[in-house]
Design a protein around this motif. Structure first.
Motif, PDB file in Angstrom:
ATOM      1  N   LEU A 186       0.844  -1.184   0.000  1.00  0.00           N
ATOM      2  CA  LEU A 186       0.000   0.000   0.000  1.00  0.00           C
ATOM      3  C   LEU A 186       0.882   1.237   0.000  1.00  0.00           C
ATOM      4  CD1 LEU A 186      -2.717   1.547   0.382  1.00  0.00           C
ATOM      5  CD2 LEU A 186      -2.285   1.393   2.853  1.00  0.00           C
ATOM      6  N   HIS A 187       0.571   2.184  -0.888  1.00  0.00           N
ATOM      7  CA  HIS A 187       1.208   3.503  -0.876  1.00  0.00           C
ATOM      8  C   HIS A 187       0.148   4.540  -0.562  1.00  0.00           C
ATOM      9  CE1 HIS A 187       5.150   2.302  -2.442  1.00  0.00           C
ATOM     10  NE2 HIS A 187       4.480   1.433  -3.187  1.00  0.00           N
ATOM     11  N   CYS A 188       0.459   5.463   0.371  1.00  0.00           N
ATOM     12  CA  CYS A 188      -0.517   6.467   0.771  1.00  0.00           C
ATOM     13  C   CYS A 188       0.201   7.592   1.498  1.00  0.00           C
ATOM     14  CB  CYS A 188      -1.600   5.855   1.666  1.00  0.00           C
ATOM     15  SG  CYS A 188      -1.008   5.334   3.295  1.00  0.00           S
ATOM     16  N   GLY A 189      -0.551   8.606   1.893  1.00  0.00           N
ATOM     17  CA  GLY A 189       0.000   9.670   2.720  1.00  0.00           C
ATOM     18  C   GLY A 189       0.855  10.636   1.937  1.00  0.00           C
ATOM     19  N   VAL A 190       2.048  10.898   2.451  1.00  0.00           N
ATOM     20  CA  VAL A 190       2.962  11.866   1.858  1.00  0.00           C
ATOM     21  C   VAL A 190       4.279  11.187   1.535  1.00  0.00           C
ATOM     22  CG1 VAL A 190       1.915  13.824   3.044  1.00  0.00           C
ATOM     23  CG2 VAL A 190       3.816  12.591   4.129  1.00  0.00           C
ATOM     24  N   ASN A 191       5.051  11.842   0.668  1.00  0.00           N
ATOM     25  CA  ASN A 191       6.348  11.321   0.257  1.00  0.00           C
ATOM     26  C   ASN A 191       7.397  12.427   0.407  1.00  0.00           C
ATOM     27  OD1 ASN A 191       8.249   9.542  -0.996  1.00  0.00           O
ATOM     28  ND2 ASN A 191       7.995  10.672  -2.902  1.00  0.00           N
ATOM     29  N   GLY A 193       8.488   9.539   3.641  1.00  0.00           N
ATOM     30  CA  GLY A 193       8.070   9.271   5.011  1.00  0.00           C
ATOM     31  C   GLY A 193       6.574   9.120   5.141  1.00  0.00           C
ATOM     32  N   GLY A 194       5.998   9.759   6.156  1.00  0.00           N
ATOM     33  CA  GLY A 194       4.571   9.712   6.394  1.00  0.00           C
ATOM     34  C   GLY A 194       4.108   8.379   6.939  1.00  0.00           C
ATOM     35  N   PRO A 195       2.797   8.220   7.085  1.00  0.00           N
ATOM     36  CA  PRO A 195       2.253   7.013   7.715  1.00  0.00           C
ATOM     37  C   PRO A 195       2.461   5.743   6.906  1.00  0.00           C
ATOM     38  CG  PRO A 195       0.484   8.359   6.817  1.00  0.00           C
ATOM     39  CD  PRO A 195       1.730   9.187   6.731  1.00  0.00           C
ATOM     40  N   CYS A 196       2.744   5.881   5.596  1.00  0.00           N
ATOM     41  CA  CYS A 196       2.981   4.695   4.767  1.00  0.00           C
ATOM     42  C   CYS A 196       4.461   4.472   4.473  1.00  0.00           C
ATOM     43  CB  CYS A 196       2.177   4.779   3.470  1.00  0.00           C
ATOM     44  SG  CYS A 196       0.479   4.203   3.644  1.00  0.00           S
ATOM     45  N   ASN A 197       5.341   5.193   5.212  1.00  0.00           N
ATOM     46  CA  ASN A 197       6.775   4.948   5.086  1.00  0.00           C
ATOM     47  C   ASN A 197       7.250   5.039   3.646  1.00  0.00           C
ATOM     48  OD1 ASN A 197       9.400   4.283   6.006  1.00  0.00           O
ATOM     49  ND2 ASN A 197       9.061   2.112   5.548  1.00  0.00           N
ATOM     50  N   GLU A 198       6.864   6.141   2.982  1.00  0.00           N
ATOM     51  CA  GLU A 198       7.258   6.302   1.587  1.00  0.00           C
ATOM     52  C   GLU A 198       8.727   6.704   1.471  1.00  0.00           C
ATOM     53  OE1 GLU A 198       5.445   5.146  -0.498  1.00  0.00           O
ATOM     54  OE2 GLU A 198       3.458   5.204   0.377  1.00  0.00           O
ATOM     55  N   THR A 199       9.407   6.219   0.408  1.00  0.00           N
ATOM     56  CA  THR A 199       8.774   5.658  -0.772  1.00  0.00           C
ATOM     57  C   THR A 199       8.600   4.134  -0.740  1.00  0.00           C
ATOM     58  OG1 THR A 199      10.963   5.511  -1.790  1.00  0.00           O
ATOM     59  CG2 THR A 199       9.667   7.467  -2.284  1.00  0.00           C
ATOM     60  N   SER A 200       8.901   3.516   0.407  1.00  0.00           N
ATOM     61  CA  SER A 200       8.806   2.060   0.467  1.00  0.00           C
ATOM     62  C   SER A 200       7.376   1.564   0.478  1.00  0.00           C
ATOM     63  CB  SER A 200       9.534   1.538   1.716  1.00  0.00           C
ATOM     64  OG  SER A 200      10.905   1.800   1.656  1.00  0.00           O
ATOM     65  N   GLY A 201       6.472   2.271   1.180  1.00  0.00           N
ATOM     66  CA  GLY A 201       5.122   1.785   1.334  1.00  0.00           C
ATOM     67  C   GLY A 201       5.026   0.770   2.461  1.00  0.00           C
ATOM     68  N   LEU A 202       3.812   0.306   2.702  1.00  0.00           N
ATOM     69  CA  LEU A 202       3.555  -0.718   3.711  1.00  0.00           C
ATOM     70  C   LEU A 202       3.332  -2.031   2.986  1.00  0.00           C
ATOM     71  CD1 LEU A 202       1.082   1.252   6.043  1.00  0.00           C
ATOM     72  CD2 LEU A 202       3.568   1.003   6.277  1.00  0.00           C
ATOM     73  N   GLY A 203       4.307  -2.925   3.036  1.00  0.00           N
ATOM     74  CA  GLY A 203       4.254  -4.108   2.192  1.00  0.00           C
ATOM     75  C   GLY A 203       4.586  -5.393   2.915  1.00  0.00           C
ATOM     76  N   ALA A 204       4.339  -6.490   2.230  1.00  0.00           N
ATOM     77  CA  ALA A 204       4.700  -7.828   2.674  1.00  0.00           C
ATOM     78  C   ALA A 204       4.950  -8.661   1.430  1.00  0.00           C
ATOM     79  CB  ALA A 204       3.600  -8.448   3.530  1.00  0.00           C
ATOM     80  N   SER A 205       5.640  -9.785   1.602  1.00  0.00           N
ATOM     81  CA  SER A 205       5.930 -10.649   0.462  1.00  0.00           C
ATOM     82  C   SER A 205       5.941 -12.097   0.911  1.00  0.00           C
ATOM     83  CB  SER A 205       7.271 -10.292  -0.180  1.00  0.00           C
ATOM     84  OG  SER A 205       8.338 -10.522   0.736  1.00  0.00           O
ATOM     85  N   PRO A 251      -3.784   7.506   9.948  1.00  0.00           N
ATOM     86  CA  PRO A 251      -4.543   8.691  10.353  1.00  0.00           C
ATOM     87  C   PRO A 251      -5.823   8.814   9.535  1.00  0.00           C
ATOM     88  CG  PRO A 251      -2.221   9.228  10.042  1.00  0.00           C
ATOM     89  CD  PRO A 251      -2.414   7.843   9.505  1.00  0.00           C
ATOM     90  N   ALA A 252      -6.839   9.427  10.148  1.00  0.00           N
ATOM     91  CA  ALA A 252      -8.142   9.527   9.490  1.00  0.00           C
ATOM     92  C   ALA A 252      -8.055  10.270   8.166  1.00  0.00           C
ATOM     93  CB  ALA A 252      -9.147  10.211  10.419  1.00  0.00           C
ATOM     94  N   ASP A 253      -7.252  11.349   8.104  1.00  0.00           N
ATOM     95  CA  ASP A 253      -7.189  12.103   6.853  1.00  0.00           C
ATOM     96  C   ASP A 253      -6.469  11.315   5.768  1.00  0.00           C
ATOM     97  OD1 ASP A 253      -4.721  12.323   8.137  1.00  0.00           O
ATOM     98  OD2 ASP A 253      -4.381  14.384   7.465  1.00  0.00           O
ATOM     99  N   THR A 254      -5.471  10.524   6.146  1.00  0.00           N
ATOM    100  CA  THR A 254      -4.773   9.686   5.168  1.00  0.00           C
ATOM    101  C   THR A 254      -5.720   8.666   4.563  1.00  0.00           C
ATOM    102  OG1 THR A 254      -2.661   9.948   6.317  1.00  0.00           O
ATOM    103  CG2 THR A 254      -2.881   8.047   4.848  1.00  0.00           C
ATOM    104  N   TRP A 255      -6.489   8.003   5.428  1.00  0.00           N
ATOM    105  CA  TRP A 255      -7.454   7.006   4.942  1.00  0.00           C
ATOM    106  C   TRP A 255      -8.506   7.657   4.051  1.00  0.00           C
ATOM    107  CZ3 TRP A 255      -7.354   1.772   5.258  1.00  0.00           C
ATOM    108  CH2 TRP A 255      -8.509   1.086   4.854  1.00  0.00           C
ATOM    109  N   SER A 256      -9.020   8.782   4.490  1.00  0.00           N
ATOM    110  CA  SER A 256     -10.056   9.458   3.714  1.00  0.00           C
ATOM    111  C   SER A 256      -9.546   9.903   2.356  1.00  0.00           C
ATOM    112  CB  SER A 256     -10.584  10.664   4.493  1.00  0.00           C
ATOM    113  OG  SER A 256     -11.553  11.367   3.749  1.00  0.00           O
ATOM    114  N   ASN A 257      -8.341  10.438   2.295  1.00  0.00           N
ATOM    115  CA  ASN A 257      -7.799  10.932   1.028  1.00  0.00           C
ATOM    116  C   ASN A 257      -7.663   9.827  -0.001  1.00  0.00           C
ATOM    117  OD1 ASN A 257      -7.641  13.564   1.945  1.00  0.00           O
ATOM    118  ND2 ASN A 257      -5.495  13.406   2.549  1.00  0.00           N
TER     119      ASN A 257
END
Length: 457
Positions: A186-191, A193-205, A251-257
């Protein structure tokens, strides 16, 4: 797929060159399970050496979107084409995306995206995006730089190629360098860093079950579940879940966006080189990298279950009332001034308030915000206003003369039925209130249509 992460779980996989195998496609996508219905599907049935359906797909070309970041924002090196040398049906129910390399070392490949960009769950339901794919059948040094993907981007990315990752990206299947592993991210938020740890994103494999990802077909599936609270995103390979993200993690705004806009479009592509393959075995591609090994796609299907239409028929009754957190149809106003209604072509059908202008208003009585403060408002709006005109959509409580608790600006969206969901923060609200939508503009022209609105925490 704009930039990539470094995962180490799969690096122990031996780098060996795989023997070529014959792939077998199904005649069509399997029927959806009980309780699910098909939203959209492409089985890629058709004559050999023809392009995929233009009614279903847009073929991207070149090294980036016009006005967007170079090399598609990822550093990949290939030139995408619309040639059947790189993309086409094989006559056996498959789409093949094949990377080629010319005598000068230049790479070409292909990337497509769905015409539709409004894939999202019905309110209170679940949406699934699924594809049966054989990754390019190549491993080891011969695979260095290969980067196949099946993924989805938030619709606001179209035409504005600099709003990533806030609009959301679901990577349903990614693979690099012929490693026997599927990545879901998942990629979200800001780049950065941010809540999705960009530019890596929140991932699994994980490794593909049974046969390797490269040597056979596997089914890759993503589910967006709004039937539970908090909502959840889930990733599967061959029916086995290996990754999930809960709404409560962000965060609520990240999810909503990333969830309150019109929806998502789906992409299939096979890149060569770039940030992700380079992070694991860079630099790529290399002299040892071999061309001509296709990603083979049997079908892409979008299905849903539960919920109602989008948006659901949860408007207040004629006398008012209803929850602030259920979709409120704009045409259900108990009183209004200056507005009319018309049939909408937006997802879910029904009617919308039409061609609303300066000084117009609509009243929704007795809306219940509960005891947990609402802090966000999202309006579903469209505009065909010309001449650069625009205006404000304002939310007021209990009286049209009270100050707005929230406001957003809207101009031309591409047409009076070209819909988008626009979120805005509001002052905290609890309890039961009459809600007024008021409309302000410095120009006399009608500037907006409104289909529905909803509040959020």
């Amino acid at each position: 797929m704009r930039s990539r992460r470094l995962f180490t779980a799969s690096l122990a996989a031996p780098l060996l060159i795989a023997a070529s195998l014959t792939v077998v496609a199904q005649a069509s996508a399997p029927p959806p399970p009980a309780g699910w219905s098909t939203v959209w599907v492409d089985d890629f049935n058709g004559p050999a050496n023809t392009l995929p359906s233009g009614a279903n797909w847009i073929i991207d070309t070149g090294h980036g979107y016009p006005g967007g970041p170079a090399n598609w924002g990822t550093g990949e090196v290939q030139n995408y084409t619309n040639s059947t040398n790189n993309i086409g049906l094989d006559g056996a129910g498959n789409l093949r995306i094949t990377p080629r390399r010319d005598g000068a070392g230049n790479w070409t490949s292909a990337r497509i995206e769905t015409q539709r960009s409004n894939f999202k769950p019905p309110a209170g339901g679940v949406l699934a995006m699924e594809s049966r794919i054989q990754m390019p059948n190549v491993t080891g040094n011969a695979a260095l730089g290969y980067w196949p993907a099946f993924w989805a981007l938030g619709s606001p990315y179209r035409g504005n190629y600099w709003n990533w990752p806030g609009i959301g990206e679901f990577d349903i299947m990614e693979n690099v360098n012929g490693i026997n592993s599927v990545w879901g991210v998942l990629h979200c938020g800001v780049n950065p860093g941010g809540p999705c740890n960009e530019t890596s994103g929140l991932g699994a494999s994980r490794a593909c079950p049974g046969s390797t990802c490269q040597s056979g077909f596997h089914t890759y599936r993503f589910e967006w579940d709004t039937s539970i609270s908090p909502q959840q995103l889930r990733w599967y390979v061959d029916g086995q879940q290996y990754h999930s993200i809960s709404q409560s993690q962000l965060p609520a705004d990240t999810w909503s966006n990333m969830t309150s806009h019109a929806g998502y479009f789906i992409l299939l592509n096979l890149a060569i080189g770039g940030a992700f393959p380079d992070a694991l075995n860079g630099p790529t591609p290399r002299a040892e990298t071999v061309p001509d090994r296709p990603m083979v796609v049997d079908y892409v299907a979008v299905t849903q279950k539960g919920g109602g239409t989008t948006p659901p028929p949860t408007s207040p009754p004629p006398g008012g009332g209803g929850s602030a957190y259920s979709t409120i149809q704009a045409e259900s106003a108990q009183q209004q001034s200056g507005t009319g209604v018309e049939t909408t072509t937006d997802t879910g059908g029904g009617q919308n308030l039409m061609q609303v202008g300066n000084g117009d208003w609509a009243l929704y009585r007795g809306i219940d915000f509960g005891s947990t403060p609402a802090r966000q408002f999202t309006g579903r709006v469209a505009s065909g206003v010309g001449g650069g005109a625009s205006g404000l959509v304002e939310v007021r409580l209990d009286s049209r003369s009270n100050a707005p608790i929230g406001t957003f600006a809207i101009g031309n969206t591409g047409g009076w039925q070209s819909w988008r969901s626009v979120p805005t923060n509001i002052s905290s609200v609890t309890g039961v209130h009459d809600v007024y939508l008021t409309f302000t503009s410095g120009q006399p022209a009608d500037f907006v249509n409104v289909n529905w609105f909803i509040f959020g925490h």
